[in-house]
Design a protein around this motif. Sequence first.
Motif, short mmCIF file in Angstrom:
data_model
loop_
_atom_site.label_atom_id
_atom_site.label_comp_id
_atom_site.label_asym_id
_atom_site.label_seq_id
_atom_site.Cartn_x
_atom_site.Cartn_y
_atom_site.Cartn_z
N TYR A 8 42.60 47.60 40.75
CA TYR A 8 42.00 46.90 39.61
C TYR A 8 41.59 45.48 39.99
O TYR A 8 40.48 45.03 39.64
CB TYR A 8 42.99 46.88 38.44
CG TYR A 8 43.36 48.24 37.94
CD1 TYR A 8 42.45 49.02 37.23
CD2 TYR A 8 44.62 48.78 38.19
CE1 TYR A 8 42.78 50.28 36.77
CE2 TYR A 8 44.96 50.04 37.74
CZ TYR A 8 44.04 50.79 37.02
OH TYR A 8 44.38 52.05 36.58
N SER A 9 42.45 44.76 40.70
CA SER A 9 42.08 43.40 41.11
C SER A 9 40.92 43.45 42.11
O SER A 9 40.07 42.55 42.12
CB SER A 9 43.28 42.67 41.71
OG SER A 9 43.69 43.23 42.94
N GLU A 10 40.87 44.47 42.94
CA GLU A 10 39.76 44.61 43.89
C GLU A 10 38.44 44.89 43.17
O GLU A 10 37.38 44.47 43.61
CB GLU A 10 40.07 45.71 44.90
CG GLU A 10 41.13 45.30 45.92
CD GLU A 10 41.36 46.36 46.97
OE1 GLU A 10 41.15 47.56 46.68
OE2 GLU A 10 41.75 46.00 48.09
N MET A 11 38.52 45.60 42.06
CA MET A 11 37.33 45.81 41.25
C MET A 11 36.81 44.49 40.71
O MET A 11 35.61 44.20 40.76
CB MET A 11 37.64 46.76 40.10
CG MET A 11 36.46 47.04 39.18
SD MET A 11 36.96 47.78 37.62
CE MET A 11 37.79 46.40 36.83
N PHE A 12 37.72 43.64 40.20
CA PHE A 12 37.34 42.31 39.72
C PHE A 12 36.76 41.48 40.87
O PHE A 12 35.76 40.78 40.70
CB PHE A 12 38.55 41.58 39.13
CG PHE A 12 38.94 42.02 37.75
CD1 PHE A 12 38.23 42.98 37.06
CD2 PHE A 12 40.05 41.46 37.12
CE1 PHE A 12 38.59 43.39 35.79
CE2 PHE A 12 40.42 41.85 35.84
CZ PHE A 12 39.69 42.82 35.18
#
Length: 313
Positions: A204-208
């Motif tokens: 999820y943080s990598e998506m951001f």
Amino acid sequence: MSPFSFFHHCCTLLTFIILFNSKGISGTKFNFVNKCDYTVWPGIYGSPKLDSTGFELSKGSSRSFQAPTGWSGRFWGRTDCNFDKTGRGTCATGDCGSGQVECNGLTAVPPATLAEFTLGSGSQDFYDVSLVDGYNLPMMVDVSGGSGTCSATGCVEDLNRHCPAELKADGGGACKSACGAFGSPEYCCSGAYDSPSTCKPSIYSEMFKSACPRSYSYAYDDATSTFTCTGADYTITFCPNLPSLKSARDPSPKPTTTEGSGSGSRPVEESALDSSRLANLATGESSGSRPFWALQYSIFVGTCLLLSFIHFL
């Protein structure tokens, strides 16, 4: 009075004038600009307290505040607010819980896009745009004047359009962080995961991070997300457009902590915005002006000499 003595007094006077008009006296100016198609209610949390802790910013309008050196705090935008004539009410996203337009010492309830600043006293300012507490609207920080890398930073993507179902806030007006959605230590970098070596970027943080490469995506994302500048003013723009990205001055931020570790990028669904925006934000473009101290000093000394010469004609 001798020529040397007059020259000395002249230089002392000019030095006082320059110092009086310097950043050390006037502080830093924060300019808020709303380019959204709707009204935004910026919130302000920090110390010492500024002239306002929350206000209405209608579409296309701007407002400025002066902050003293040493100020530390954060800004964010509240959306879909409903306030009555007395200033009482709530907001759908970014609400601070005060029940008023003024936040009065309270900070944003996640999810909210945050601009965070610590102003140096004669030294560097530190600033970032953070998605650690989630996202509710696009935000950009641009820099005016100052010395150093002084890069623009922010998140220009509309992450609400591509927010995974499990992260969507009620109503769809904001996108939670994984920590906010699930509350587990590995996402919140807490408990056994409270260190850079144990808390790693999640999917999820990598998506951001892929969508907004210069923004904080999780708690230990320091190396690619914290920026510095000395003696600058700052513009915080809600819903920025493409031209605002051209104030990015440096191809990449310099690490400001030895502990932080950046996250890698994962492919994500193509955004509604043109990909060149993300490329420009990630690489930065050199523009703007920096102080020319040598030129200023030469003009300063030259003026003193000229006034001394005129005085003794």
